[in-house]
Design a protein around this motif. Structure first.
Motif, PDB file in Angstrom:
ATOM      1  N   PRO A 121      42.511  52.945  25.393  1.00  0.00           N
ATOM      2  CA  PRO A 121      41.826  52.367  26.552  1.00  0.00           C
ATOM      3  C   PRO A 121      42.424  52.902  27.848  1.00  0.00           C
ATOM      4  O   PRO A 121      43.582  53.321  27.890  1.00  0.00           O
ATOM      5  CB  PRO A 121      42.081  50.868  26.413  1.00  0.00           C
ATOM      6  CG  PRO A 121      43.363  50.779  25.663  1.00  0.00           C
ATOM      7  CD  PRO A 121      43.399  51.986  24.769  1.00  0.00           C
ATOM      8  N   ALA A 122      41.622  52.866  28.874  1.00  0.00           N
ATOM      9  CA  ALA A 122      42.107  53.284  30.188  1.00  0.00           C
ATOM     10  C   ALA A 122      43.146  52.272  30.651  1.00  0.00           C
ATOM     11  O   ALA A 122      43.041  51.077  30.342  1.00  0.00           O
ATOM     12  CB  ALA A 122      40.952  53.342  31.169  1.00  0.00           C
ATOM     13  N   PRO A 123      44.159  52.742  31.342  1.00  0.00           N
ATOM     14  CA  PRO A 123      45.178  51.794  31.804  1.00  0.00           C
ATOM     15  C   PRO A 123      44.533  50.733  32.698  1.00  0.00           C
ATOM     16  O   PRO A 123      43.766  51.049  33.599  1.00  0.00           O
ATOM     17  CB  PRO A 123      46.171  52.656  32.570  1.00  0.00           C
ATOM     18  CG  PRO A 123      45.554  53.993  32.709  1.00  0.00           C
ATOM     19  CD  PRO A 123      44.418  54.085  31.759  1.00  0.00           C
ATOM     20  N   ALA A 124      44.849  49.499  32.401  1.00  0.00           N
ATOM     21  CA  ALA A 124      44.250  48.387  33.139  1.00  0.00           C
ATOM     22  C   ALA A 124      44.847  48.300  34.538  1.00  0.00           C
ATOM     23  O   ALA A 124      46.052  48.442  34.730  1.00  0.00           O
ATOM     24  CB  ALA A 124      44.478  47.084  32.386  1.00  0.00           C
ATOM     25  N   VAL A 125      43.969  48.068  35.495  1.00  0.00           N
ATOM     26  CA  VAL A 125      44.411  47.876  36.870  1.00  0.00           C
ATOM     27  C   VAL A 125      44.951  46.453  36.955  1.00  0.00           C
ATOM     28  O   VAL A 125      44.291  45.508  36.522  1.00  0.00           O
ATOM     29  CB  VAL A 125      43.228  48.081  37.846  1.00  0.00           C
ATOM     30  CG1 VAL A 125      43.658  47.837  39.275  1.00  0.00           C
ATOM     31  CG2 VAL A 125      42.630  49.457  37.671  1.00  0.00           C
ATOM     32  N   PRO A 139      46.861  36.570  43.023  1.00  0.00           N
ATOM     33  CA  PRO A 139      45.707  37.463  42.835  1.00  0.00           C
ATOM     34  C   PRO A 139      45.782  38.661  43.773  1.00  0.00           C
ATOM     35  O   PRO A 139      46.289  38.576  44.890  1.00  0.00           O
ATOM     36  CB  PRO A 139      44.502  36.575  43.159  1.00  0.00           C
ATOM     37  CG  PRO A 139      44.983  35.175  42.957  1.00  0.00           C
ATOM     38  CD  PRO A 139      46.445  35.201  43.297  1.00  0.00           C
ATOM     39  N   GLU A 140      45.267  39.782  43.322  1.00  0.00           N
ATOM     40  CA  GLU A 140      45.338  41.054  44.048  1.00  0.00           C
ATOM     41  C   GLU A 140      44.680  40.960  45.427  1.00  0.00           C
ATOM     42  O   GLU A 140      45.170  41.527  46.395  1.00  0.00           O
ATOM     43  CB  GLU A 140      44.679  42.157  43.205  1.00  0.00           C
ATOM     44  CG  GLU A 140      44.759  43.534  43.789  1.00  0.00           C
ATOM     45  CD  GLU A 140      46.174  44.095  43.826  1.00  0.00           C
ATOM     46  OE1 GLU A 140      46.489  44.824  44.776  1.00  0.00           O
ATOM     47  OE2 GLU A 140      46.964  43.822  42.919  1.00  0.00           O
ATOM     48  N   LYS A 141      43.585  40.245  45.531  1.00  0.00           N
ATOM     49  CA  LYS A 141      42.839  40.192  46.795  1.00  0.00           C
ATOM     50  C   LYS A 141      43.320  39.081  47.739  1.00  0.00           C
ATOM     51  O   LYS A 141      42.774  38.929  48.818  1.00  0.00           O
ATOM     52  CB  LYS A 141      41.361  40.011  46.497  1.00  0.00           C
ATOM     53  CG  LYS A 141      40.742  41.221  45.821  1.00  0.00           C
ATOM     54  CD  LYS A 141      39.256  41.040  45.616  1.00  0.00           C
ATOM     55  CE  LYS A 141      38.657  42.259  44.951  1.00  0.00           C
ATOM     56  NZ  LYS A 141      37.214  42.120  44.768  1.00  0.00           N
ATOM     57  N   GLN A 151      52.022  34.980  54.865  1.00  0.00           N
ATOM     58  CA  GLN A 151      50.915  35.877  55.163  1.00  0.00           C
ATOM     59  C   GLN A 151      51.229  37.232  54.491  1.00  0.00           C
ATOM     60  O   GLN A 151      52.311  37.766  54.641  1.00  0.00           O
ATOM     61  CB  GLN A 151      50.765  36.062  56.688  1.00  0.00           C
ATOM     62  CG  GLN A 151      49.581  36.833  57.109  1.00  0.00           C
ATOM     63  CD  GLN A 151      48.267  36.090  56.900  1.00  0.00           C
ATOM     64  OE1 GLN A 151      48.205  34.874  56.977  1.00  0.00           O
ATOM     65  NE2 GLN A 151      47.234  36.833  56.602  1.00  0.00           N
ATOM     66  N   LEU A 152      50.240  37.765  53.708  1.00  0.00           N
ATOM     67  CA  LEU A 152      50.428  39.042  52.998  1.00  0.00           C
ATOM     68  C   LEU A 152      49.651  40.144  53.646  1.00  0.00           C
ATOM     69  O   LEU A 152      48.630  39.906  54.288  1.00  0.00           O
ATOM     70  CB  LEU A 152      49.994  38.865  51.537  1.00  0.00           C
ATOM     71  CG  LEU A 152      50.682  37.735  50.778  1.00  0.00           C
ATOM     72  CD1 LEU A 152      50.021  37.565  49.429  1.00  0.00           C
ATOM     73  CD2 LEU A 152      52.151  38.025  50.612  1.00  0.00           C
ATOM     74  N   ASP A 153      50.087  41.362  53.504  1.00  0.00           N
ATOM     75  CA  ASP A 153      49.416  42.531  54.089  1.00  0.00           C
ATOM     76  C   ASP A 153      48.209  42.899  53.269  1.00  0.00           C
ATOM     77  O   ASP A 153      48.189  42.873  52.080  1.00  0.00           O
ATOM     78  CB  ASP A 153      50.356  43.732  54.164  1.00  0.00           C
ATOM     79  CG  ASP A 153      51.543  43.414  55.050  1.00  0.00           C
ATOM     80  OD1 ASP A 153      51.399  42.563  55.931  1.00  0.00           O
ATOM     81  OD2 ASP A 153      52.603  44.034  54.830  1.00  0.00           O
TER      82      ASP A 153
END
Length: 153
Positions: A121-125, A139-141, A151-153
């Motif tokens: 499988p393709a490497p999972a993001v 979470p990423e977003k 506060q995150l960038d």
């Protein structure tokens, strides 16, 4: 009635049909390899060794009851009822087996290579990132950490 239904399901499954097709193709392939060995490979080898016809390379263990030896071929010896050690036929069968085994090995090797390419499988993001202040997974977003409210960038 349920036994017949189960048998029908078993017989119609793809694996059984694939096996049947494999047996038929294997039989045809075996006859092609036998002809290749008997008619193409062994005659030149026999010529190089000293004009030996491998299909008629045999030793008489016991003369036949119908006719005494010498016999010109394995068929003539069998017809006379002689007991023979058919070394040439064994060598032909051994060469045929080696060719078939090598062909099957190459086929299985190719199938395994295709399965490996298919299965990789393709490497999972990553769906999460780490907060640089409290090191919790978020979470990423996300723009703010739910644990430390940074506060995150």
């Amino acid at each position: 009635m349920s036994v017949l239904k189960e048998f029908k399901e078993f017989a119609v499954k793809g694996n059984v049909i694939d096996l049947a097709v494999g047996v038929v193709i294997g039989g045809a392939f075996g006859s092609i390899v036998k002809s290749l060995v008997d008619d193409v490979i062994m005659p030149p080898i026999g010529l190089l060794i000293g004009n030996v016809d491998f299909s008629n390379l045999f030793f008489v263990l016991k003369d036949g009851a119908k006719q005494a030896g010498p016999y010109v071929s394995v068929a003539a010896a069998k017809q006379a009822g002689a007991t023979t050690l058919n070394l040439g036929l064994f060598i032909n069968s051994l060469v045929s087996f080696t060719i078939v085994a090598f062909a099957i090995f190459m086929l299985v090797k190719a199938i395994n290579r295709l399965k490996r390419e298919e299965a990789a499988p393709a490497p999972a993001v990553p769906a999460t990132k780490e907060c640089r202040y409290c090191l919790s997974a978020i979470p990423e977003k996300a723009t703010r950490c739910p644990c430390c409210t940074s506060q995150l960038d």
